[in-house]
Design a protein around this motif. Sequence first.
Motif, PDB file in Angstrom:
ATOM      1  N   VAL A   1       0.844  -1.212   0.000  1.00  0.00           N
ATOM      2  CA  VAL A   1       0.000   0.000   0.000  1.00  0.00           C
ATOM      3  C   VAL A   1       0.870   1.249   0.000  1.00  0.00           C
ATOM      4  CG1 VAL A   1      -1.694   1.317   1.353  1.00  0.00           C
ATOM      5  CG2 VAL A   1      -1.924  -1.162   1.152  1.00  0.00           C
ATOM      6  N   ILE A   2       1.904   1.239   0.802  1.00  0.00           N
ATOM      7  CA  ILE A   2       2.823   2.374   0.871  1.00  0.00           C
ATOM      8  C   ILE A   2       3.535   2.562  -0.466  1.00  0.00           C
ATOM      9  CG2 ILE A   2       4.923   3.256   1.976  1.00  0.00           C
ATOM     10  CD1 ILE A   2       3.934   1.833   4.558  1.00  0.00           C
ATOM     11  N   ALA A   3       3.953   1.465  -1.084  1.00  0.00           N
ATOM     12  CA  ALA A   3       4.645   1.549  -2.383  1.00  0.00           C
ATOM     13  C   ALA A   3       3.719   2.107  -3.459  1.00  0.00           C
ATOM     14  CB  ALA A   3       5.162   0.176  -2.786  1.00  0.00           C
TER      15      ALA A   3
ATOM     16  N   ILE B   1      -3.857   8.274   5.182  1.00  0.00           N
ATOM     17  CA  ILE B   1      -3.985   6.869   5.581  1.00  0.00           C
ATOM     18  C   ILE B   1      -2.617   6.184   5.542  1.00  0.00           C
ATOM     19  CG2 ILE B   1      -4.954   4.631   4.885  1.00  0.00           C
ATOM     20  CD1 ILE B   1      -7.489   6.210   4.040  1.00  0.00           C
ATOM     21  N   VAL B   2      -1.828   6.495   4.519  1.00  0.00           N
ATOM     22  CA  VAL B   2      -0.476   5.924   4.428  1.00  0.00           C
ATOM     23  C   VAL B   2       0.382   6.408   5.592  1.00  0.00           C
ATOM     24  CG1 VAL B   2       1.644   5.892   3.050  1.00  0.00           C
ATOM     25  CG2 VAL B   2      -0.559   5.574   1.941  1.00  0.00           C
ATOM     26  N   VAL B   3       0.271   7.677   5.939  1.00  0.00           N
ATOM     27  CA  VAL B   3       1.021   8.207   7.085  1.00  0.00           C
ATOM     28  C   VAL B   3       0.601   7.487   8.360  1.00  0.00           C
ATOM     29  CG1 VAL B   3       1.353  10.253   8.536  1.00  0.00           C
ATOM     30  CG2 VAL B   3       1.478  10.463   6.055  1.00  0.00           C
ATOM     31  N   LEU B   4      -0.694   7.249   8.510  1.00  0.00           N
ATOM     32  CA  LEU B   4      -1.196   6.523   9.677  1.00  0.00           C
ATOM     33  C   LEU B   4      -0.638   5.097   9.714  1.00  0.00           C
ATOM     34  CD1 LEU B   4      -3.113   7.168  12.020  1.00  0.00           C
ATOM     35  CD2 LEU B   4      -4.954   6.148  10.689  1.00  0.00           C
ATOM     36  N   ILE B   5      -0.609   4.439   8.557  1.00  0.00           N
ATOM     37  CA  ILE B   5      -0.031   3.092   8.481  1.00  0.00           C
ATOM     38  C   ILE B   5       1.434   3.132   8.899  1.00  0.00           C
ATOM     39  CG2 ILE B   5       0.690   1.274   6.874  1.00  0.00           C
ATOM     40  CD1 ILE B   5      -1.916   1.873   5.301  1.00  0.00           C
ATOM     41  N   GLU B   6       2.164   4.132   8.421  1.00  0.00           N
ATOM     42  CA  GLU B   6       3.590   4.228   8.777  1.00  0.00           C
ATOM     43  C   GLU B   6       3.794   4.499  10.256  1.00  0.00           C
ATOM     44  OE1 GLU B   6       5.877   5.556   4.732  1.00  0.00           O
ATOM     45  OE2 GLU B   6       5.367   7.113   6.172  1.00  0.00           O
TER      46      GLU B   6
END
Length: 168
Positions: free
Chosen positions: A4-6, A147-152
């Motif tokens: 997802v991040i990629a 959302i990606v920042v939250l995942i990180e």
Amino acid sequence: MRHVIAVADRMNCWIFNLIAVIFGLISLLTIFQVFARYILRNPLVWSEELSRYLMIWIVFLGTAIALRKGLLISVEVIQQLVPKMVKKVLEVITVLVNLVLLFILIKYGFGIMANLVGQSTGAMDIPVAWTYAAIPVGAILAFLNSIVVLIEIFTEKGEEKNGGDLIL
């Protein structure tokens, strides 16, 4: 989660390159407008309008990337003074507030676009809604990046806060 991040970083790379192309287009358009006005004595009536609308798109697209890279202006004094765990909680709260505000921006951005259907710009005679589409499009991209920042944050990769390279 790494996938997802990629995907998000790849999307941001394309957006970043699109912004660069738009900046180049604005620059060329401005140079040609000056040439047409002062040398040819025949100014382009639509160039200023197009430049203005492209700048609006740059702002909203750039905001999404800046959010992902952690480059938006913020006051981090409290985060510097608290323990690491409290700092992480504050980061999560900040991202959650961003998500709520971005959701509101998406909702009302589409509402504004719906209200402007049928109106066109003065010089170029294009739909005004295309210009205002920058609001929900930029907010959706910023929402995804949040959302990606939250995942990180939850996967401990958030320490870097660089979001990967943007240039292809």
